[in-house]
Scaffold this active site. Sequence first.
Site, PDB file in Angstrom:
ATOM      1  N   TYR A  23       0.795  -1.242   0.000  1.00  7.96           N
ATOM      2  CA  TYR A  23       0.000   0.000   0.000  1.00  7.96           C
ATOM      3  C   TYR A  23       0.826   1.291   0.000  1.00  7.96           C
ATOM      4  O   TYR A  23       0.255   2.377  -0.014  1.00  7.96           O
ATOM      5  CB  TYR A  23      -0.964  -0.012   1.203  1.00  7.96           C
ATOM      6  CG  TYR A  23      -1.914  -1.190   1.183  1.00  7.96           C
ATOM      7  CD1 TYR A  23      -2.853  -1.333   0.160  1.00  7.96           C
ATOM      8  CD2 TYR A  23      -1.859  -2.186   2.168  1.00  7.96           C
ATOM      9  CE1 TYR A  23      -3.719  -2.420   0.124  1.00  7.96           C
ATOM     10  CE2 TYR A  23      -2.719  -3.276   2.136  1.00  7.96           C
ATOM     11  CZ  TYR A  23      -3.646  -3.389   1.116  1.00  7.96           C
ATOM     12  OH  TYR A  23      -4.500  -4.462   1.071  1.00  7.96           O
ATOM     13  N   HIS A  98      -9.075   0.954  -5.763  1.00  5.52           N
ATOM     14  CA  HIS A  98      -8.256   0.079  -4.915  1.00  5.52           C
ATOM     15  C   HIS A  98      -6.811   0.414  -5.194  1.00  5.52           C
ATOM     16  O   HIS A  98      -6.412   0.535  -6.367  1.00  5.52           O
ATOM     17  CB  HIS A  98      -8.505  -1.394  -5.241  1.00  5.52           C
ATOM     18  CG  HIS A  98      -9.912  -1.809  -4.959  1.00  5.52           C
ATOM     19  ND1 HIS A  98     -10.410  -1.934  -3.691  1.00  5.52           N
ATOM     20  CD2 HIS A  98     -10.923  -2.088  -5.799  1.00  5.52           C
ATOM     21  CE1 HIS A  98     -11.675  -2.269  -3.755  1.00  5.52           C
ATOM     22  NE2 HIS A  98     -12.027  -2.373  -5.028  1.00  5.52           N
TER      23      HIS A  98
HETATM   24  C1  DQA Z   1      -7.798  -2.587  -0.958  1.00  5.98           C
HETATM   25  C2  DQA Z   1      -7.778  -4.061  -1.359  1.00  5.98           C
HETATM   26  C3  DQA Z   1      -8.574  -4.903  -0.381  1.00  5.98           C
HETATM   27  O1  DQA Z   1      -8.530  -6.269  -0.763  1.00  5.98           O
HETATM   28  C4  DQA Z   1      -7.994  -4.786   1.009  1.00  5.98           C
HETATM   29  O2  DQA Z   1      -8.781  -5.506   1.936  1.00  5.98           O
HETATM   30  C5  DQA Z   1      -7.799  -3.382   1.445  1.00  5.98           C
HETATM   31  C6  DQA Z   1      -7.354  -2.377   0.471  1.00  5.98           C
HETATM   32  C7  DQA Z   1      -6.878  -1.728  -1.860  1.00  5.98           C
HETATM   33  O3  DQA Z   1      -7.003  -0.517  -1.805  1.00  5.98           O
HETATM   34  O4  DQA Z   1      -6.018  -2.279  -2.554  1.00  5.98           O
HETATM   35  O5  DQA Z   1      -7.911  -3.060   2.631  1.00  5.98           O
HETATM   36  O6  DQA Z   1      -9.117  -2.081  -1.129  1.00  5.98           O
END
Ligand code: DQA
Length: 144
Positions: A23, A98
């Site tokens: 992330y 995402h």
């Molecule tokens: C997410 C992807 C999801 O699978 C995960 O649970 C997240 C972040 C993303 O931004 O890549 O918390 O939404």
Amino acid sequence: MLNVSILHGPNLNLLGTRQPDIYGDRSFEDLLTELQTEFPSVKINYAQTNVEGDLVSLIQSHGFKSDYLILNAAAYTHTSVAIPDAVAAVPAQVIGVHLSNIYQREEVRHVDLFAKHCVACLFGFGLEGYKMALRYITNVEDDK
Ligand code: DQA
């Protein structure tokens, strides 16, 4: 002034320290300051919750007062039926974001239950995805 609400689901309050290999190492508050400078014609609202029902309430309240929602429902993307129901119920246009490419990850993350109610979805662009969504929104609105 154009109103855009960025709504975040669980664990996204930990951006910057949470699994930075997936992330990134930047906090969302840091990006928000940059977004507000880069898109001065947009009033950007931001809210985050770790609770599914609270996310539904946020989609409802912001979905009636904002022109667009940029929604990252995080893990609830893959499990919640209430969230797509809320997205379908509000007049705001919704863009799904995402940070990671969910289709390159575990199979449980390959399902996005609210994508079909979105005007567009972005995944795998990291924080850049939020800028791309705002660029799309401002371009569409400029063309009106
Ligand atoms: C997410 C992807 C999801 O699978 C995960 O649970 C997240 C972040 C993303 O931004 O890549 O918390 O939404």
